[in-house]
Design an enzyme around this catalytic site. Structure first.
Site, short mmCIF file in Angstrom:
data_model
loop_
_atom_site.label_atom_id
_atom_site.label_comp_id
_atom_site.label_asym_id
_atom_site.label_seq_id
_atom_site.Cartn_x
_atom_site.Cartn_y
_atom_site.Cartn_z
N TYR B 152 0.82 -1.21 0.00
CA TYR B 152 0.00 0.00 0.00
C TYR B 152 0.86 1.26 0.00
O TYR B 152 2.00 1.23 0.45
CB TYR B 152 -0.98 0.01 1.18
CG TYR B 152 -0.33 -0.06 2.54
CD1 TYR B 152 0.11 1.07 3.20
CD2 TYR B 152 -0.16 -1.30 3.17
CE1 TYR B 152 0.71 0.98 4.44
CE2 TYR B 152 0.44 -1.39 4.42
CZ TYR B 152 0.87 -0.25 5.04
OH TYR B 152 1.48 -0.34 6.27
N ARG B 162 4.70 0.68 0.95
CA ARG B 162 5.21 -0.33 1.87
C ARG B 162 5.17 -1.71 1.23
O ARG B 162 4.15 -2.08 0.64
CB ARG B 162 4.35 -0.41 3.15
CG ARG B 162 4.36 0.75 4.12
CD ARG B 162 5.68 1.09 4.75
NE ARG B 162 6.64 0.03 5.04
CZ ARG B 162 6.60 -0.81 6.09
NH1 ARG B 162 5.64 -0.73 6.98
NH2 ARG B 162 7.53 -1.72 6.28
N HIS B 165 3.39 -6.82 4.34
CA HIS B 165 3.95 -7.25 5.63
C HIS B 165 2.84 -7.58 6.61
O HIS B 165 1.70 -7.11 6.47
CB HIS B 165 4.87 -6.18 6.21
CG HIS B 165 4.16 -4.88 6.50
ND1 HIS B 165 4.00 -3.90 5.53
CD2 HIS B 165 3.53 -4.43 7.60
CE1 HIS B 165 3.31 -2.89 6.05
NE2 HIS B 165 3.00 -3.19 7.30
#
Lengths: 181, 245
Positions: B152, B162, B165
């Site tokens: 995102y 990012r 995760h």
């Protein structure tokens, strides 16, 4: 020990509340119980702005100086509180008893604190002491380890009508003393 | 061409504060939010053996407070690729940490968090909250069922994304072994420009990346990723050694 295999720390990020939300964990005992007090304060950044996306965790002895041992414990020792929009946190707890330290010294009543949040790549470690324990504080080996005597005052919670007030200032003039892990 | 984010600086040797090379610095300017939140004064080193004994235990947690399957928290199944994330929680001397709490949280398959602060224009999934919690077993093992989160965008720098995760929060046997980290997926090219994972010294960065593990896979149902977690330090000071006042 080299610690060569340790998993690195990363920030809890802006959505810390998703993972850390745990209603009731800010109460270590019921407010009506003997010795119960409110321990509240604010987390502030280097610009003096409140930090609304942090969590404060505490670990402390009970009023008699005992930590939870093996087996069922009535005293949880652990508390967690997310900061609100104004950076405030609030625990219901007790003032812990004194603890022995090596060499027959007594530590002053204190609470271990860790702070997690956005912008913190790893947690911060500090301790809460109590301003009305002057004599005990004067003998405390951890306070004595702080080279800047004036900075020791940043670890003193101030008495209020319902308990104690303790701000955690991440950076700046009033920066809280933080400890190496 | 869209300007790409610059590759973040590797943390300096001083900033890493070895011994573990696993510790990020507090101040890491490429991750903008550290600039006003990193302490500027030197950390104070506590005298040996002053750490308070033990750490929290959560054996009292009831099954309804625990949720290891993030795909069964709603009426329907969440969209996205179903995965199993499993591993072992150990301390620095290799001992398994038994019966201890692991909490996870993550974005959905579209890269959106079910949190009011996340307003980026990707769909929410009514069948996915993205939070899980369990206790490790008697050998320190854990296993979550979830969906693979999406990457995102965020506001840190121009065109910042990012890498996918999952956030992990774990407890050791002592309070100072607390660890909050993020698990990444193998081969993710976004890690190279990610200021958060790049705050870790390159040799240690790999330890945050899970391994595709076909041994964890459930055939015809879900892929498996292994993520073993090692917290700093070894077993806590025994209670007997630190008496009451």
């Amino acid at each position: 020990m080299s610690g060569a295999g340790n998993t690195p720390s990363q920030t809890a990020g802006p959505y810390i509340a998703m993972g850390f939300s745990w209603p009731g964990r800010e109460r270590l005992l019921d407010p009506g119980e003997p010795g119960a007090l409110e321990l509240e304060g604010q987390v502030l950044d280097g610009a003096g702005q409140p930090v609304p996306d942090a969590a404060v965790e505490i670990w402390q002895a009970d009023a008699g100086g005992a930590f939870p041992g093996p087996g069922p414990a009535r005293w949880p020792g652990f508390g967690r509180c997310l900061t609100d929009e104004e950076g405030h946190f609030r625990f219901t707890t007790v003032k812990p008893g004194r603890l022995a330290a090596p060499g027959g010294v007594l530590q002053a009543p204190h609470i271990e604190v860790q702070v997690f949040g956005r912008g913190l790549l790893r947690q911060l470690f500090t301790r809460i002491y109590f301003a009305d324990e002057e004599e005990a504080n004067a003998q405390d080996p951890a306070l004595a380890a702080i080279p800047d005597r004036d900075a020791r005052a940043t670890l003193l919670a101030q008495p209020t009508a319902t308990g104690y007030h303790f701000d955690i200032v991440l950076q700046g003039e009033r920066e809280t003393v933080f400890f190496a892990r | 061409m869209i300007p790409g984010p610059k590759r973040p600086e590797a943390p300096t040797e001083e900033a890493v504060q070895d011994p573990s090379v696993a510790r990020p610095p507090y101040l890491y300017p490429d991750y903008r939010a550290t600039r006003l939140r990193a302490p500027r004064r030197p950390l104070v080193v506590l005298p040996e053996r002053l750490l308070d004994p033990g750490g929290p235990v959560f054996g009292e947690l009831t099954p309804h407070q625990l949720e290891a399957d993030l795909t069964r928290q709603h009426k329907g199944e969440p969209l996205g690729q179903r995965i199993i994330v499993a591993g072992t929680l150990r301390d620095g001397s290799g001992r398994p940490i038994r019966g201890q709490l692991i909490e996870i949280w993550q974005a959905n398959a579209a890269g959106r968090y079910a949190h009011q602060g996340d307003q980026h224009p990707a769909p929410l999934d009514p069948n996915f909250t993205g939070t899980g919690r369990l206790l490790t077993d008697s050998e320190g093992r854990y296993r979550f069922v979830t969906i693979r989160p999406g990457a995102y965008p965020w506001q840190n720098n121009p065109n910042a994304w990012r890498p996918a995760h999952i956030h992990f929060s774990v407890f050791g046997t002592a309070f100072d072994q607390r660890l909050v980290t993020q698990m990444y997926f193998p081969g993710d090219p976004l890690m190279a420009t990610d200021p958060i994972s790049s705050a870790i010294e390159p040799r240690a960065r790999r330890r945050m990346v899970s391994d595709l593990d076909l041994g964890l896979t459930v055939e015809q149902w879900a892929l498996g990723y292994r993520f073993d977690i090692v917290v700093e330090g070894s077993a806590a000071t025994p209670f007997e050694e630190v008496g009451r006042a």
